[in-house]
Design a protein around this motif. Structure first.
Motif, PDB file in Angstrom:
ATOM      1  N   LEU A  95       0.822  -1.159  -0.047  1.00  0.00           N
ATOM      2  CA  LEU A  95      -0.104  -0.021   0.011  1.00  0.00           C
ATOM      3  C   LEU A  95       1.003   1.310   0.009  1.00  0.00           C
ATOM      4  CD1 LEU A  95      -2.615  -1.205   2.802  1.00  0.00           C
ATOM      5  CD2 LEU A  95      -2.881  -1.372   0.272  1.00  0.00           C
ATOM      6  N   HIS A  96       2.201   1.155   0.090  1.00  0.00           N
ATOM      7  CA  HIS A  96       3.008   2.306   0.170  1.00  0.00           C
ATOM      8  C   HIS A  96       2.717   3.181  -1.030  1.00  0.00           C
ATOM      9  CE1 HIS A  96       5.504  -0.592  -1.737  1.00  0.00           C
ATOM     10  NE2 HIS A  96       6.205   0.539  -2.530  1.00  0.00           N
ATOM     11  N   GLY A  97       3.218   4.638  -0.819  1.00  0.00           N
ATOM     12  CA  GLY A  97       3.180   5.439  -2.055  1.00  0.00           C
ATOM     13  C   GLY A  97       1.746   5.891  -2.418  1.00  0.00           C
ATOM     14  N   ASN A  98       1.056   5.971  -1.479  1.00  0.00           N
ATOM     15  CA  ASN A  98      -0.292   6.638  -1.786  1.00  0.00           C
ATOM     16  C   ASN A  98      -0.709   7.667  -0.983  1.00  0.00           C
ATOM     17  OD1 ASN A  98      -2.058   4.886  -3.878  1.00  0.00           O
ATOM     18  ND2 ASN A  98      -0.881   3.262  -2.756  1.00  0.00           N
ATOM     19  N   ALA A  99      -1.830   8.195  -0.687  1.00  0.00           N
ATOM     20  CA  ALA A  99      -2.136   9.275   0.118  1.00  0.00           C
ATOM     21  C   ALA A  99      -3.240   9.084   1.160  1.00  0.00           C
ATOM     22  CB  ALA A  99      -2.607  10.565  -0.626  1.00  0.00           C
ATOM     23  N   PHE A 100      -3.285   7.541   1.640  1.00  0.00           N
ATOM     24  CA  PHE A 100      -3.908   7.112   2.749  1.00  0.00           C
ATOM     25  C   PHE A 100      -3.997   8.012   4.088  1.00  0.00           C
ATOM     26  CE2 PHE A 100      -3.222   3.034   0.368  1.00  0.00           C
ATOM     27  CZ  PHE A 100      -4.585   2.901  -0.436  1.00  0.00           C
ATOM     28  N   LYS A 101      -5.027   8.087   4.590  1.00  0.00           N
ATOM     29  CA  LYS A 101      -5.041   8.600   6.062  1.00  0.00           C
ATOM     30  C   LYS A 101      -5.423   7.787   7.107  1.00  0.00           C
ATOM     31  CE  LYS A 101      -9.619  10.545   5.582  1.00  0.00           C
ATOM     32  NZ  LYS A 101     -10.543  11.647   5.391  1.00  0.00           N
ATOM     33  N   GLY A 102      -5.259   8.264   8.553  1.00  0.00           N
ATOM     34  CA  GLY A 102      -5.504   7.414   9.496  1.00  0.00           C
ATOM     35  C   GLY A 102      -4.554   6.547  10.029  1.00  0.00           C
ATOM     36  N   ASP A 103      -4.900   5.251  10.604  1.00  0.00           N
ATOM     37  CA  ASP A 103      -3.841   4.328  11.100  1.00  0.00           C
ATOM     38  C   ASP A 103      -4.375   2.991  10.150  1.00  0.00           C
ATOM     39  OD1 ASP A 103      -3.058   6.049  13.256  1.00  0.00           O
ATOM     40  OD2 ASP A 103      -5.003   5.905  14.073  1.00  0.00           O
ATOM     41  N   MET A 104      -3.406   2.136  10.358  1.00  0.00           N
ATOM     42  CA  MET A 104      -3.579   0.841  10.026  1.00  0.00           C
ATOM     43  C   MET A 104      -4.347   0.075  10.939  1.00  0.00           C
ATOM     44  SD  MET A 104      -2.561  -1.224   7.720  1.00  0.00           S
ATOM     45  CE  MET A 104      -1.007  -0.639   7.162  1.00  0.00           C
ATOM     46  N   PRO A 105      -5.383  -0.589  10.458  1.00  0.00           N
ATOM     47  CA  PRO A 105      -6.744  -0.952  10.958  1.00  0.00           C
ATOM     48  C   PRO A 105      -5.990  -2.187  12.012  1.00  0.00           C
ATOM     49  CG  PRO A 105      -7.279  -0.763   9.006  1.00  0.00           C
ATOM     50  CD  PRO A 105      -6.137  -0.443   8.894  1.00  0.00           C
ATOM     51  N   ASP A 106      -6.676  -2.316  13.389  1.00  0.00           N
ATOM     52  CA  ASP A 106      -5.900  -3.288  14.226  1.00  0.00           C
ATOM     53  C   ASP A 106      -6.316  -4.587  13.684  1.00  0.00           C
ATOM     54  OD1 ASP A 106      -5.410  -1.283  15.981  1.00  0.00           O
ATOM     55  OD2 ASP A 106      -7.393  -1.637  17.177  1.00  0.00           O
ATOM     56  N   ALA A 107      -7.490  -4.904  12.778  1.00  0.00           N
ATOM     57  CA  ALA A 107      -7.754  -5.999  12.148  1.00  0.00           C
ATOM     58  C   ALA A 107      -6.504  -6.630  11.183  1.00  0.00           C
ATOM     59  CB  ALA A 107      -8.969  -6.072  11.441  1.00  0.00           C
ATOM     60  N   ILE A 108      -6.097  -5.777  10.565  1.00  0.00           N
ATOM     61  CA  ILE A 108      -4.946  -5.983   9.820  1.00  0.00           C
ATOM     62  C   ILE A 108      -3.538  -6.335  10.567  1.00  0.00           C
ATOM     63  CG2 ILE A 108      -3.368  -4.994   8.102  1.00  0.00           C
ATOM     64  CD1 ILE A 108      -5.818  -3.786   6.843  1.00  0.00           C
ATOM     65  N   CYS A 109      -3.486  -5.520  11.620  1.00  0.00           N
ATOM     66  CA  CYS A 109      -2.184  -5.840  12.534  1.00  0.00           C
ATOM     67  C   CYS A 109      -2.424  -7.014  13.097  1.00  0.00           C
ATOM     68  CB  CYS A 109      -2.246  -4.646  13.549  1.00  0.00           C
ATOM     69  SG  CYS A 109      -2.053  -2.877  12.973  1.00  0.00           S
ATOM     70  N   GLU A 110      -3.662  -7.541  13.484  1.00  0.00           N
ATOM     71  CA  GLU A 110      -3.554  -8.839  14.372  1.00  0.00           C
ATOM     72  C   GLU A 110      -3.807  -9.944  13.305  1.00  0.00           C
ATOM     73  OE1 GLU A 110      -7.127  -7.906  16.423  1.00  0.00           O
ATOM     74  OE2 GLU A 110      -6.175  -6.531  17.661  1.00  0.00           O
ATOM     75  N   LEU A 111      -3.613 -10.250  12.334  1.00  0.00           N
ATOM     76  CA  LEU A 111      -3.683 -11.028  11.274  1.00  0.00           C
ATOM     77  C   LEU A 111      -2.443 -11.935  11.534  1.00  0.00           C
ATOM     78  CD1 LEU A 111      -4.570  -9.550   7.684  1.00  0.00           C
ATOM     79  CD2 LEU A 111      -5.868 -11.052   8.965  1.00  0.00           C
ATOM     80  N   LYS A 112      -2.533 -13.158  11.572  1.00  0.00           N
ATOM     81  CA  LYS A 112      -1.565 -14.241  11.694  1.00  0.00           C
ATOM     82  C   LYS A 112      -0.469 -14.073  10.604  1.00  0.00           C
ATOM     83  CE  LYS A 112      -0.669 -19.045  12.363  1.00  0.00           C
ATOM     84  NZ  LYS A 112      -1.138 -20.288  12.615  1.00  0.00           N
ATOM     85  N   VAL A 113       0.864 -14.119  11.062  1.00  0.00           N
ATOM     86  CA  VAL A 113       1.709 -13.651   9.817  1.00  0.00           C
ATOM     87  C   VAL A 113       2.508 -15.157   9.517  1.00  0.00           C
ATOM     88  CG1 VAL A 113       4.066 -12.757   9.755  1.00  0.00           C
ATOM     89  CG2 VAL A 113       2.479 -11.595  11.029  1.00  0.00           C
ATOM     90  N   ALA A 114       2.834 -15.320   8.184  1.00  0.00           N
ATOM     91  CA  ALA A 114       3.461 -16.352   7.824  1.00  0.00           C
ATOM     92  C   ALA A 114       4.670 -17.007   8.577  1.00  0.00           C
ATOM     93  CB  ALA A 114       3.604 -16.172   6.245  1.00  0.00           C
ATOM     94  N   SER A 115       4.948 -18.288   8.839  1.00  0.00           N
ATOM     95  CA  SER A 115       6.050 -18.626   9.745  1.00  0.00           C
ATOM     96  C   SER A 115       7.078 -19.359   8.678  1.00  0.00           C
ATOM     97  CB  SER A 115       5.538 -19.327  10.692  1.00  0.00           C
ATOM     98  OG  SER A 115       4.617 -20.508  10.400  1.00  0.00           O
ATOM     99  N   SER A 116       6.479 -19.958   7.445  1.00  0.00           N
ATOM    100  CA  SER A 116       7.330 -20.387   6.609  1.00  0.00           C
ATOM    101  C   SER A 116       7.004 -20.285   5.085  1.00  0.00           C
ATOM    102  CB  SER A 116       7.241 -21.977   6.641  1.00  0.00           C
ATOM    103  OG  SER A 116       5.879 -22.462   6.340  1.00  0.00           O
TER     104      SER A 116
END
Length: 230
Positions: A164-185
């Motif tokens: 999403l970089h290089g745009n003109a978004f405002k606000g914060d990264m939603p908590d729901a995205i922050c809390e997504l499980k991250v790939a471990s492999s």
């Protein structure tokens, strides 16, 4: 072409073709169009939306201009729509975000405006009914997109890459995205890469974050946080 109805796949990528895109809408049974890395000009034909069997549409790295036709939202079998590195402008039609079979939406490095539709939560939703996990890719970096980043992105099952970089978004990264499980492999279907310009919207809440400055320089989230706090 003698029998346009007999053509199902077109592979003309990595050539030096110029001029407008061919009239592919006259080939009703197409399933694949691969025409990336050429020098095609002009706009996208709204008639492409009539190709009911189209699964793959790859138009990256041409010189295409104009808007994305809303009629492309009719392509319910579409799995890949990639048109990065062109000069496309205007808003991304809301219906494209919610195409039920879409696995890859790559529109980075254009001049697109508007917001990410909240209906994006339905992107690729029909794969869940098939019982087989499929990674989803959304690449929208380096455009002129605005508004807030919708938390409905986190509802996409098996979201793997979100840039999403290089745009003109405002606000914060939603908590729901922050809390997504991250790939471990490398075999995971969880979130592997999340990017933003962390001076505007900090994505370092996620271990998948990669902070990319608007100048185009690239740095990891940990380095950015160190510099911010230093």
């Amino acid at each position: 072409l003698y029998n346009k109805e007999s053509i199902t796949r077109i592979f003309i990528d990595r050539n030096t073709f110029t001029g407008p895109l061919p009239e592919w809408s006259l080939m009703p049974n197409l399933t694949h169009i691969s025409a990336f890395d050429n020098s095609f000009i002009g706009s996208l034909d709204p008639g492409l939306g009539s190709l009911a069997n189209l699964r793959i549409l790859l138009l990256n790295s041409n010189k295409l201009q104009g808007t994305i036709p809303p009629k492309l939202s009719n392509l319910e079998e579409l799995e890949k729509f990639e048109a990065a590195n062109n000069v496309l402008s205007g808003e991304i039609p809301a219906g494209i975000f919610s195409l039920p079979r879409l696995l890859s939406l790559s529109l980075s490095n254009n001049q697109l405006t508007g917001e990410i539709s909240r209906s994006v939560k339905n992107m690729g939703s029909s794969w869940s009914n098939d019982g087989k996990p499929k990674r989803k890719y959304i690449k929208l970096e380096n455009n002129s997109l605005t508004g807030t980043i919708p938390k409905s992105l986190a509802q996409i099952k098996n979201l793997y890459v979100l840039t999403l970089h290089g745009n003109a978004f405002k606000g914060d990264m939603p908590d729901a995205i922050c809390e997504l499980k991250v790939a471990s492999s490398g075999f995971s279907y969880d979130l592997f890469r999340l990017t933003s310009d962390c001076t505007r919207i900090d994505c370092s809440c996620s271990a998948a974050c990669k902070c990319i400055a608007s100048t185009g320089s690239d740095e990891g989230a940990s380095d950015w946080k160190k510099n911010r706090n230093g």
